[in-house]
Write a protein that holds these residues in place. Structure first.
Motif, PDB file in Angstrom:
ATOM      1  N   LYS A   1       2.208   6.559   1.742  1.00  0.00           N
ATOM      2  CA  LYS A   1       3.074   5.552   1.126  1.00  0.00           C
ATOM      3  C   LYS A   1       4.513   5.592   1.646  1.00  0.00           C
ATOM      4  CE  LYS A   1       4.291   3.701  -3.430  1.00  0.00           C
ATOM      5  NZ  LYS A   1       4.035   3.780  -4.892  1.00  0.00           N
ATOM      6  N   PRO A   2       5.141   6.760   1.793  1.00  0.00           N
ATOM      7  CA  PRO A   2       6.519   6.766   2.315  1.00  0.00           C
ATOM      8  C   PRO A   2       6.631   6.198   3.727  1.00  0.00           C
ATOM      9  CG  PRO A   2       5.988   8.863   1.263  1.00  0.00           C
ATOM     10  CD  PRO A   2       4.707   8.111   1.375  1.00  0.00           C
ATOM     11  N   ILE A   3       5.600   6.381   4.538  1.00  0.00           N
ATOM     12  CA  ILE A   3       5.618   5.835   5.894  1.00  0.00           C
ATOM     13  C   ILE A   3       5.600   4.312   5.832  1.00  0.00           C
ATOM     14  CG2 ILE A   3       4.377   5.719   8.083  1.00  0.00           C
ATOM     15  CD1 ILE A   3       3.210   8.501   7.416  1.00  0.00           C
ATOM     16  N   ILE A   4       4.734   3.790   4.981  1.00  0.00           N
ATOM     17  CA  ILE A   4       4.659   2.336   4.798  1.00  0.00           C
ATOM     18  C   ILE A   4       5.994   1.792   4.318  1.00  0.00           C
ATOM     19  CG2 ILE A   4       3.566   0.505   3.444  1.00  0.00           C
ATOM     20  CD1 ILE A   4       1.049   2.333   3.352  1.00  0.00           C
ATOM     21  N   ASN A   5       6.588   2.477   3.354  1.00  0.00           N
ATOM     22  CA  ASN A   5       7.858   2.003   2.796  1.00  0.00           C
ATOM     23  C   ASN A   5       9.002   2.059   3.800  1.00  0.00           C
ATOM     24  OD1 ASN A   5       6.801   1.266   0.328  1.00  0.00           O
ATOM     25  ND2 ASN A   5       7.218   3.242  -0.632  1.00  0.00           N
ATOM     26  N   GLU A   6       8.934   2.980   4.749  1.00  0.00           N
ATOM     27  CA  GLU A   6       9.958   3.020   5.794  1.00  0.00           C
ATOM     28  C   GLU A   6       9.890   1.758   6.648  1.00  0.00           C
ATOM     29  OE1 GLU A   6      11.437   5.810   9.566  1.00  0.00           O
ATOM     30  OE2 GLU A   6       9.905   6.561   8.183  1.00  0.00           O
ATOM     31  N   LEU A   7       8.688   1.323   6.974  1.00  0.00           N
ATOM     32  CA  LEU A   7       8.534   0.088   7.739  1.00  0.00           C
ATOM     33  C   LEU A   7       8.953  -1.125   6.914  1.00  0.00           C
ATOM     34  CD1 LEU A   7       5.219   0.823   9.608  1.00  0.00           C
ATOM     35  CD2 LEU A   7       7.277  -0.066  10.692  1.00  0.00           C
ATOM     36  N   ARG A   8       8.637  -1.123   5.642  1.00  0.00           N
ATOM     37  CA  ARG A   8       9.019  -2.227   4.778  1.00  0.00           C
ATOM     38  C   ARG A   8      10.540  -2.284   4.615  1.00  0.00           C
ATOM     39  NH1 ARG A   8       5.430  -4.887   1.731  1.00  0.00           N
ATOM     40  NH2 ARG A   8       6.822  -5.026  -0.085  1.00  0.00           N
ATOM     41  N   ALA A   9      11.166  -1.149   4.516  1.00  0.00           N
ATOM     42  CA  ALA A   9      12.622  -1.128   4.376  1.00  0.00           C
ATOM     43  C   ALA A   9      13.282  -1.722   5.619  1.00  0.00           C
ATOM     44  CB  ALA A   9      13.107   0.304   4.144  1.00  0.00           C
ATOM     45  N   ARG A  10      12.708  -1.439   6.796  1.00  0.00           N
ATOM     46  CA  ARG A  10      13.237  -2.027   8.023  1.00  0.00           C
ATOM     47  C   ARG A  10      13.194  -3.553   7.950  1.00  0.00           C
ATOM     48  NH1 ARG A  10      11.510  -1.956  13.827  1.00  0.00           N
ATOM     49  NH2 ARG A  10       9.350  -2.117  13.167  1.00  0.00           N
ATOM     50  N   ALA A  11      12.154  -4.086   7.286  1.00  0.00           N
ATOM     51  CA  ALA A  11      11.986  -5.538   7.149  1.00  0.00           C
ATOM     52  C   ALA A  11      12.671  -6.085   5.898  1.00  0.00           C
ATOM     53  CB  ALA A  11      10.506  -5.884   7.120  1.00  0.00           C
ATOM     54  N   ASN A  12      13.538  -5.259   5.271  1.00  0.00           N
ATOM     55  CA  ASN A  12      14.298  -5.661   4.073  1.00  0.00           C
ATOM     56  C   ASN A  12      13.398  -5.951   2.880  1.00  0.00           C
ATOM     57  OD1 ASN A  12      16.954  -5.694   5.433  1.00  0.00           O
ATOM     58  ND2 ASN A  12      16.070  -7.419   6.557  1.00  0.00           N
ATOM     59  N   MET A  13      12.255  -5.272   2.831  1.00  0.00           N
ATOM     60  CA  MET A  13      11.315  -5.459   1.734  1.00  0.00           C
ATOM     61  C   MET A  13      11.349  -4.261   0.792  1.00  0.00           C
ATOM     62  SD  MET A  13       9.827  -8.390   1.959  1.00  0.00           S
ATOM     63  CE  MET A  13       8.212  -8.361   1.186  1.00  0.00           C
ATOM     64  N   PRO A  14      11.094  -4.487  -0.499  1.00  0.00           N
ATOM     65  CA  PRO A  14      11.056  -3.377  -1.455  1.00  0.00           C
ATOM     66  C   PRO A  14       9.843  -2.501  -1.204  1.00  0.00           C
ATOM     67  CG  PRO A  14      10.291  -5.396  -2.492  1.00  0.00           C
ATOM     68  CD  PRO A  14      10.806  -5.790  -1.134  1.00  0.00           C
ATOM     69  N   GLY A  15       9.850  -1.325  -1.802  1.00  0.00           N
ATOM     70  CA  GLY A  15       8.717  -0.428  -1.665  1.00  0.00           C
ATOM     71  C   GLY A  15       7.440  -1.050  -2.181  1.00  0.00           C
ATOM     72  N   MET A  16       6.305  -0.629  -1.625  1.00  0.00           N
ATOM     73  CA  MET A  16       5.021  -1.195  -2.025  1.00  0.00           C
ATOM     74  C   MET A  16       4.680  -0.831  -3.464  1.00  0.00           C
ATOM     75  SD  MET A  16       2.025   1.254  -0.410  1.00  0.00           S
ATOM     76  CE  MET A  16       0.885   0.749  -1.716  1.00  0.00           C
ATOM     77  N   LYS A  17       3.886  -1.686  -4.085  1.00  0.00           N
ATOM     78  CA  LYS A  17       3.369  -1.418  -5.418  1.00  0.00           C
ATOM     79  C   LYS A  17       2.033  -0.703  -5.303  1.00  0.00           C
ATOM     80  CE  LYS A  17       5.556  -5.573  -7.327  1.00  0.00           C
ATOM     81  NZ  LYS A  17       5.327  -6.889  -7.980  1.00  0.00           N
ATOM     82  N   GLY A  18       1.747   0.142  -6.288  1.00  0.00           N
ATOM     83  CA  GLY A  18       0.476   0.854  -6.273  1.00  0.00           C
ATOM     84  C   GLY A  18       0.564   2.170  -5.549  1.00  0.00           C
ATOM     85  N   SER A  19      -0.401   3.045  -5.825  1.00  0.00           N
ATOM     86  CA  SER A  19      -0.382   4.362  -5.203  1.00  0.00           C
ATOM     87  C   SER A  19      -1.771   4.930  -4.945  1.00  0.00           C
ATOM     88  CB  SER A  19       0.395   5.343  -6.094  1.00  0.00           C
ATOM     89  OG  SER A  19      -0.179   5.406  -7.390  1.00  0.00           O
ATOM     90  N   SER A  20      -2.823   4.216  -5.339  1.00  0.00           N
ATOM     91  CA  SER A  20      -4.174   4.719  -5.122  1.00  0.00           C
ATOM     92  C   SER A  20      -4.570   4.566  -3.659  1.00  0.00           C
ATOM     93  CB  SER A  20      -5.173   3.967  -5.995  1.00  0.00           C
ATOM     94  OG  SER A  20      -5.319   2.627  -5.544  1.00  0.00           O
ATOM     95  N   GLN A  21      -5.636   5.226  -3.271  1.00  0.00           N
ATOM     96  CA  GLN A  21      -6.110   5.111  -1.897  1.00  0.00           C
ATOM     97  C   GLN A  21      -6.476   3.668  -1.558  1.00  0.00           C
ATOM     98  OE1 GLN A  21     -10.036   6.689  -0.759  1.00  0.00           O
ATOM     99  NE2 GLN A  21      -9.043   7.764   0.952  1.00  0.00           N
ATOM    100  N   ALA A  22      -7.131   2.984  -2.482  1.00  0.00           N
ATOM    101  CA  ALA A  22      -7.520   1.593  -2.246  1.00  0.00           C
ATOM    102  C   ALA A  22      -6.289   0.694  -2.108  1.00  0.00           C
ATOM    103  CB  ALA A  22      -8.418   1.091  -3.370  1.00  0.00           C
ATOM    104  N   GLU A  23      -5.282   0.930  -2.926  1.00  0.00           N
ATOM    105  CA  GLU A  23      -4.065   0.113  -2.854  1.00  0.00           C
ATOM    106  C   GLU A  23      -3.298   0.368  -1.568  1.00  0.00           C
ATOM    107  OE1 GLU A  23      -2.911  -0.403  -7.579  1.00  0.00           O
ATOM    108  OE2 GLU A  23      -2.644   1.555  -6.605  1.00  0.00           O
ATOM    109  N   VAL A  24      -3.239   1.636  -1.150  1.00  0.00           N
ATOM    110  CA  VAL A  24      -2.564   1.962   0.105  1.00  0.00           C
ATOM    111  C   VAL A  24      -3.346   1.387   1.284  1.00  0.00           C
ATOM    112  CG1 VAL A  24      -1.942   3.860   1.653  1.00  0.00           C
ATOM    113  CG2 VAL A  24      -1.392   3.999  -0.787  1.00  0.00           C
ATOM    114  N   ARG A  25      -4.663   1.447   1.209  1.00  0.00           N
ATOM    115  CA  ARG A  25      -5.497   0.872   2.275  1.00  0.00           C
ATOM    116  C   ARG A  25      -5.231  -0.628   2.420  1.00  0.00           C
ATOM    117  NH1 ARG A  25     -10.850   2.633   0.806  1.00  0.00           N
ATOM    118  NH2 ARG A  25     -10.446   4.565   1.945  1.00  0.00           N
ATOM    119  N   ALA A  26      -5.149  -1.327   1.305  1.00  0.00           N
ATOM    120  CA  ALA A  26      -4.874  -2.771   1.348  1.00  0.00           C
ATOM    121  C   ALA A  26      -3.469  -3.043   1.883  1.00  0.00           C
ATOM    122  CB  ALA A  26      -5.031  -3.370  -0.045  1.00  0.00           C
ATOM    123  N   GLN A  27      -2.519  -2.185   1.525  1.00  0.00           N
ATOM    124  CA  GLN A  27      -1.150  -2.383   2.001  1.00  0.00           C
ATOM    125  C   GLN A  27      -1.047  -2.154   3.504  1.00  0.00           C
ATOM    126  OE1 GLN A  27       1.239  -3.364  -0.320  1.00  0.00           O
ATOM    127  NE2 GLN A  27       2.414  -3.914   1.504  1.00  0.00           N
TER     128      GLN A  27
END
Length: 506
Positions: A420-446
């Motif tokens: 999740k932190p890796i995903i959020n680093e990329l999202r922050a670069r794109a001026n997006m808030p952190g992803m919602k959810g934390s389960s494996q399925a939610e991270v997979r979809a993100q």
């Protein structure tokens, strides 16, 4: 004489490897005087040039037709534009009506086999040269680069064909030409071995004079990609391959690489930010034509819409637009994901002067309807469309991909909290808030979402979908029903190869 079209060593004027433009007059070394050629370090480097040369797919119109038709037309985030719809060899790819005699798959097969043949030539010839003619460590480094290129071409083939002919050595006699298709696990093992060797011998970064040459970072990135792909194909060994992929993709293997700021992101695709800190492997094009060199292409015409003076061969699908918009205008700047504005031009206040427009005019002045079009690979000014060809580089692998592969590996290892932190680093670069959810399925979809919006038009999507077993459902979701996984997950072995190779059975 037996047909050997797929293995001919065509004399080429090839791109050199230092000083960028200084090597554009170097010729392929495998001529009648081959025995006398391989005597200097300069000769070895020019031989290596030939291995890189096949990344260009012939340059010019061939580059986009062979690379940016065959791969994106098989995915759901791309639509075929009117500039392609009148050509049967293109529509057959989009509609999945191609067969073993279709021309575009055959060209892809040929260019990759020519590339790995040149690579084998370097491995064979340079390995036999007198070490005294090389600077310290250079002989080993050149061989390692050739092995990286051999692994790369084999992998491109294996991603597109279920079984391929693995070419382990330089062919010097007709007796070596006929060879059976190799088992898929053998091919993967061979590719992995080449990437591992290259990663152990090459420098992690390159200087200005060596732009475009392979590095240990490139080798590790493609090694991780190969292992990640294989973890889905060979489920009984999934944990083994995920562990190996995690090792290849670890941050220590990419020191010196980083995400570029969002205001430089589009520059990686329009010629204004080439060979950036995010670039891991990038095709080097050049306007130089001395010695009949030809390292330009026509991607700007292929991608640009008719309104902008292009051929409009390729368009974003409704699915891509929906994917960009599905989170709404939640960015810290008050709009959609910043990657949308850098990937597409679309009807929005943003492109009607608040704060940007399209080449000096508002979007509504160019387009009379709501028509999203690609902005990637388009020149920065309308004057850029006046040239028949462009020399803007083409990105093949960047650090953002390494990060998302790393996140996918961690998530598949049941560590979504690390992904999740890796995903959020990329999202922050794109001026997006952190992803919602934390389960494996939610991270997979993100991860799937991030790969769509980060890599649109970079030719990863079809391979992503196949890795996840989702090609058919994804295509059907955008109204394309011609895909049959049993026939179209992989391309057909080209008829020319079947006819010329006595070891391949129909």
């Amino acid at each position: 004489m037996k047909k050997i079209l797929n293995l001919i060593y065509v004399p080429l004027l090839v791109l050199g490897l230092s000083g960028c433009e200084d090597f554009l007059t170097v010729q392929s070394p495998d001529q009648s005087n081959s025995g006398n050629y391989w005597t200097t370090q300069e000769a070895a480097l020019s031989g290596l040039s030939a291995a890189y040369s096949q990344l260009y797919n012939g340059g010019g119109w061939r580059f986009h037709e062979y690379g940016y038709t065959l791969e994106p037309f098989r995915e759901d985030m791309i639509s075929m534009g009117p500039g392609a719809s009148g050509y049967g060899y293109m529509t057959s790819i989009f509609n999945f009506t191609y067969n073993a005699s279709s021309s575009l798959p055959a060209y892809l097969w040929n260019y990759n086999y020519w590339g790995l043949s040149y690579s084998n030539q370097v491995i064979d010839k340079v390995g036999a040269m007198d070490p005294a003619v090389f600077e310290q460590g250079m002989q080993e480094r050149i061989i390692a680069e050739a092995r990286f290129m051999r692994g790369y071409y084999h992998m491109k083939l294996l991603l597109n064909w279920e079984k391929i002919v693995v070419r382990e050595k330089y062919i010097t006699s007709e007796a070596d030409i006929d060879k059976a298709l190799s088992p898929r696990d053998y091919a993967w093992d061979f590719i992995v071995k080449d990437f591992k060797y290259a990663a152990s011998k090459l420098p992690m970064t390159r200087g200005t004079s060596d732009k475009g040459r392979a590095t240990s970072a490139a080798a590790n990135a493609y090694l991780g990609y190969a292992l990640l792909t294989r973890s889905y194909e060979e489920t009984a060994r999934k944990d083994e391959f995920l562990t190996a992929a995690a090792e290849a993709l670890k941050p220590e293997n990419f020191v010196g690489y980083s995400l570029v700021p969002m205001n430089q992101w589009l520059g990686m695709f329009n010629g204004t930010n080439e060979n950036s800190s995010e670039s891991i492997f990038e095709i080097q094009f050049s306007p130089v034509t001395s010695g009949n060199a030809y390292y330009k292409h026509q991607m700007h015409y292929w991608v640009a819409s008719e309104e902008l003076g292009g051929w409009e061969g390729i368009l974003p699908s409704d699915g891509l637009v929906k994917e960009f918009k599905k989170e709404g205008k939640v960015s810290t700047l008050g709009g959609y994901d910043s990657r949308m504005y850098s990937t597409l031009w679309f009807k929005d206040d943003y492109f009607n002067g608040n704060p940007e427009n399209v080449w000096g005019w508002n979007y509504d002045e160019w387009f009379k309807t709501d028509k999203p079009v690609f902005r990637k690979f388009i020149p920065t000014a309308v004057s850029g469309m006046e040239a028949d060809e462009t020399a803007m580089n083409i990105m093949l692998m960047r650090y953002a991909n390494v990060m998302l592969m790393r996140a996918e590996v961690l998530n598949e290892q049941n560590h979504p909290e690390l992904a999740k932190p890796i995903i959020n680093e990329l999202r922050a670069r794109a001026n997006m808030p952190g992803m919602k959810g934390s389960s494996q399925a939610e991270v997979r979809a993100q991860i799937e979402h991030e790969r769509i919006v980060e890599f649109a038009l970079e030719n990863y999507r079809f391979y992503d979908l196949r890795r996840w077993g989702k090609v058919k459902s994804a295509l059907e979701a955008v109204g394309r029903t011609g895909f049959d996984p049993s026939r179209h997950n992989f391309l057909f072995t080209p008829q020319g190869e079947i006819d010329s190779n006595g070891q391949i059975k129909k």
